[in-house]
Design a protein around this motif. Sequence first.
Motif, PDB file in Angstrom:
ATOM      1  N   LYS A   1       0.830  -1.206   0.000  1.00 29.38           N
ATOM      2  CA  LYS A   1       0.000   0.000   0.000  1.00 29.38           C
ATOM      3  C   LYS A   1       0.865   1.257   0.000  1.00 29.38           C
ATOM      4  N   ASP A   2       2.085   1.138   0.532  1.00 29.81           N
ATOM      5  CA  ASP A   2       2.988   2.277   0.574  1.00 29.81           C
ATOM      6  C   ASP A   2       3.766   2.369  -0.730  1.00 29.81           C
ATOM      7  N   MET A   3       4.082   3.589  -1.126  1.00 29.07           N
ATOM      8  CA  MET A   3       4.867   3.826  -2.335  1.00 29.07           C
ATOM      9  C   MET A   3       6.340   3.554  -2.006  1.00 29.07           C
ATOM     10  N   PRO A   4       6.949   2.486  -2.565  1.00 23.31           N
ATOM     11  CA  PRO A   4       8.357   2.193  -2.264  1.00 23.31           C
ATOM     12  C   PRO A   4       9.280   3.277  -2.809  1.00 23.31           C
ATOM     13  N   GLY A   5      10.494   3.327  -2.277  1.00 27.38           N
ATOM     14  CA  GLY A   5      11.478   4.257  -2.785  1.00 27.38           C
ATOM     15  C   GLY A   5      12.070   3.752  -4.091  1.00 27.38           C
ATOM     16  N   GLY A   6      12.508   4.688  -4.922  1.00 22.77           N
ATOM     17  CA  GLY A   6      13.163   4.312  -6.169  1.00 22.77           C
ATOM     18  C   GLY A   6      12.229   3.770  -7.219  1.00 22.77           C
ATOM     19  N   MET A   7      11.046   4.388  -7.364  1.00 18.77           N
ATOM     20  CA  MET A   7      10.049   3.831  -8.268  1.00 18.77           C
ATOM     21  C   MET A   7       9.300   4.930  -9.005  1.00 18.77           C
ATOM     22  N   VAL A   8       8.906   4.630 -10.243  1.00 23.40           N
ATOM     23  CA  VAL A   8       7.961   5.457 -10.996  1.00 23.40           C
ATOM     24  C   VAL A   8       6.777   4.562 -11.355  1.00 23.40           C
ATOM     25  N   LYS A   9       5.583   5.029 -11.049  1.00 16.57           N
ATOM     26  CA  LYS A   9       4.383   4.216 -11.265  1.00 16.57           C
ATOM     27  C   LYS A   9       3.404   4.957 -12.170  1.00 16.57           C
ATOM     28  N   PHE A  10       2.985   4.267 -13.242  1.00 20.23           N
ATOM     29  CA  PHE A  10       2.011   4.818 -14.190  1.00 20.23           C
ATOM     30  C   PHE A  10       0.720   4.007 -14.118  1.00 20.23           C
ATOM     31  N   HIS A  11      -0.398   4.673 -14.336  1.00 13.70           N
ATOM     32  CA  HIS A  11      -1.697   4.008 -14.484  1.00 13.70           C
ATOM     33  C   HIS A  11      -2.273   4.382 -15.848  1.00 13.70           C
ATOM     34  N   TRP A  12      -3.001   3.433 -16.450  1.00 17.06           N
ATOM     35  CA  TRP A  12      -3.772   3.789 -17.639  1.00 17.06           C
ATOM     36  C   TRP A  12      -5.245   3.470 -17.373  1.00 17.06           C
ATOM     37  N   ASN A  13      -6.133   4.193 -18.015  1.00 18.29           N
ATOM     38  CA  ASN A  13      -7.561   4.045 -17.747  1.00 18.29           C
ATOM     39  C   ASN A  13      -8.241   3.150 -18.781  1.00 18.29           C
ATOM     40  N   ASP A  14      -9.548   3.017 -18.643  1.00 15.78           N
ATOM     41  CA  ASP A  14     -10.307   2.115 -19.519  1.00 15.78           C
ATOM     42  C   ASP A  14     -10.309   2.562 -20.981  1.00 15.78           C
ATOM     43  N   THR A  15     -10.036   3.834 -21.218  1.00 17.57           N
ATOM     44  CA  THR A  15      -9.999   4.323 -22.599  1.00 17.57           C
ATOM     45  C   THR A  15      -8.578   4.328 -23.163  1.00 17.57           C
ATOM     46  N   GLY A  16      -7.631   3.698 -22.453  1.00 16.51           N
ATOM     47  CA  GLY A  16      -6.263   3.580 -22.949  1.00 16.51           C
ATOM     48  C   GLY A  16      -5.465   4.865 -22.855  1.00 16.51           C
ATOM     49  N   GLU A  17      -5.660   5.608 -21.752  1.00 17.45           N
ATOM     50  CA  GLU A  17      -4.927   6.854 -21.573  1.00 17.45           C
ATOM     51  C   GLU A  17      -4.145   6.850 -20.256  1.00 17.45           C
ATOM     52  N   VAL A  18      -2.892   7.284 -20.319  1.00 23.12           N
ATOM     53  CA  VAL A  18      -2.104   7.548 -19.116  1.00 23.12           C
ATOM     54  C   VAL A  18      -2.226   9.040 -18.835  1.00 23.12           C
ATOM     55  N   ARG A  19      -2.710   9.371 -17.643  1.00 25.66           N
ATOM     56  CA  ARG A  19      -2.946  10.777 -17.318  1.00 25.66           C
ATOM     57  C   ARG A  19      -1.991  11.319 -16.255  1.00 25.66           C
ATOM     58  N   GLY A  20      -1.155  10.462 -15.685  1.00 27.29           N
ATOM     59  CA  GLY A  20      -0.225  10.943 -14.673  1.00 27.29           C
ATOM     60  C   GLY A  20       0.679   9.835 -14.162  1.00 27.29           C
ATOM     61  N   PHE A  21       1.556  10.176 -13.241  1.00 25.96           N
ATOM     62  CA  PHE A  21       2.470   9.188 -12.652  1.00 25.96           C
ATOM     63  C   PHE A  21       2.964   9.685 -11.296  1.00 25.96           C
ATOM     64  N   GLU A  22       3.521   8.754 -10.518  1.00 24.58           N
ATOM     65  CA  GLU A  22       4.122   9.062  -9.221  1.00 24.58           C
ATOM     66  C   GLU A  22       5.593   8.673  -9.268  1.00 24.58           C
ATOM     67  N   GLN A  23       6.425   9.402  -8.529  1.00 23.99           N
ATOM     68  CA  GLN A  23       7.862   9.141  -8.568  1.00 23.99           C
ATOM     69  C   GLN A  23       8.497   9.274  -7.187  1.00 23.99           C
ATOM     70  N   THR A  24       9.362   8.301  -6.854  1.00 19.92           N
ATOM     71  CA  THR A  24      10.238   8.397  -5.687  1.00 19.92           C
ATOM     72  C   THR A  24      11.658   8.094  -6.149  1.00 19.92           C
ATOM     73  N   PHE A  25      12.638   8.463  -5.327  1.00 14.57           N
ATOM     74  CA  PHE A  25      14.039   8.273  -5.711  1.00 14.57           C
ATOM     75  C   PHE A  25      14.829   7.815  -4.493  1.00 14.57           C
ATOM     76  N   LEU A  26      15.816   6.932  -4.732  1.00  8.89           N
ATOM     77  CA  LEU A  26      16.683   6.427  -3.665  1.00  8.89           C
ATOM     78  C   LEU A  26      18.107   6.933  -3.838  1.00  8.89           C
ATOM     79  N   SER A  27      18.713   7.337  -2.716  1.00 12.85           N
ATOM     80  CA  SER A  27      20.159   7.527  -2.691  1.00 12.85           C
ATOM     81  C   SER A  27      20.745   6.180  -2.265  1.00 12.85           C
ATOM     82  N   ILE A  28      21.593   5.586  -3.096  1.00 13.67           N
ATOM     83  CA  ILE A  28      22.070   4.211  -2.890  1.00 13.67           C
ATOM     84  C   ILE A  28      23.567   4.207  -2.620  1.00 13.67           C
ATOM     85  N   TYR A  29      23.971   3.374  -1.626  1.00 16.34           N
ATOM     86  CA  TYR A  29      25.383   3.266  -1.251  1.00 16.34           C
ATOM     87  C   TYR A  29      25.765   1.798  -1.100  1.00 16.34           C
ATOM     88  N   ARG A  30      26.960   1.478  -1.504  1.00 19.15           N
ATOM     89  CA  ARG A  30      27.480   0.119  -1.342  1.00 19.15           C
ATOM     90  C   ARG A  30      27.846  -0.129   0.113  1.00 19.15           C
TER      91      ARG A  30
END
Length: 270
Positions: A160-189
């Motif tokens: 249910k939570d939006m993970p870090g380092g992800m972009v998520k798109f949805h499309w609707n019943d008419t085949g349209e993407v109207r927006g997206f959500e974005q998170t970013f991770l700072s990554i270290y070895r």
Amino acid sequence: MDWKSTKTIFILSFLILNIFLGYQLSVKLQQNNIQYIADLPLEKQLEDNNINYKDELPDYKAKQTLISGQRAPFSPADLNTSKEVKLDKDKSANDMLVYSLKKPLKVTESNVVDEVSAFLKEEVYRGNEYSFYKKDTTSKTVWFTQSYDGKPILFDSKSKDMPGGMVKFHWNDTGEVRGFEQTFLSIYRQGTPQEIISPMKAIGRLFKTGYLSNGEKIKKVQLGYYSLANVEDVQVYVPTWSVETENGHYLVNATDSSIQQIDREGNEES
């Protein structure tokens, strides 16, 4: 002495003895058969169970490191300046951005991954650092995830939570993407490289614990990183084998062979 009764007793005794000896023989044969199966090479056991995997085993480096990742806040300079998108300030947070498209993106369900990927690379902030992760036609969602050293950050797409380092798109019943959500991770070895199990051993682990059934087809095997622990706001990620089949998506810890996540609800991966 009643010989008829004695004869009957002897016959019953021999019959019971034969049944007992037959049972003992059956148990011994079964044990030998189980031992024989256990002694078979894993490749032979998979072949005998019609589990198809041979075209899906990737090349990999035998030693890998753990990594840590922290959700990075977006600065004003990080905001998407593309003319194709608009920031939704009411829904966004400092570490998660929500955008709407000024002009809906027309997509087809069969080709939505390629169509959205092209938009991602051209119109999303640092979009070339994300790669396709999963598609779910039920919820009409496509996920893209960050990578480290060419290996994707793995996550539970049903969270249910939006993970870090992800972009998520949805499309609707008419085949349209109207927006997206974005998170970013700072990554270290983290730490020094350590030995990991092979993709074949990961498959064997799933097979021996009963998660792979007879005739199951393996669609994709990939080495990535999955969150092992959460220390305050920092996630520790361990090298993990992602094994996708027709019936589920399994994550196997590549350092200790433990199964980290099981998803058998039949999400569609492309």
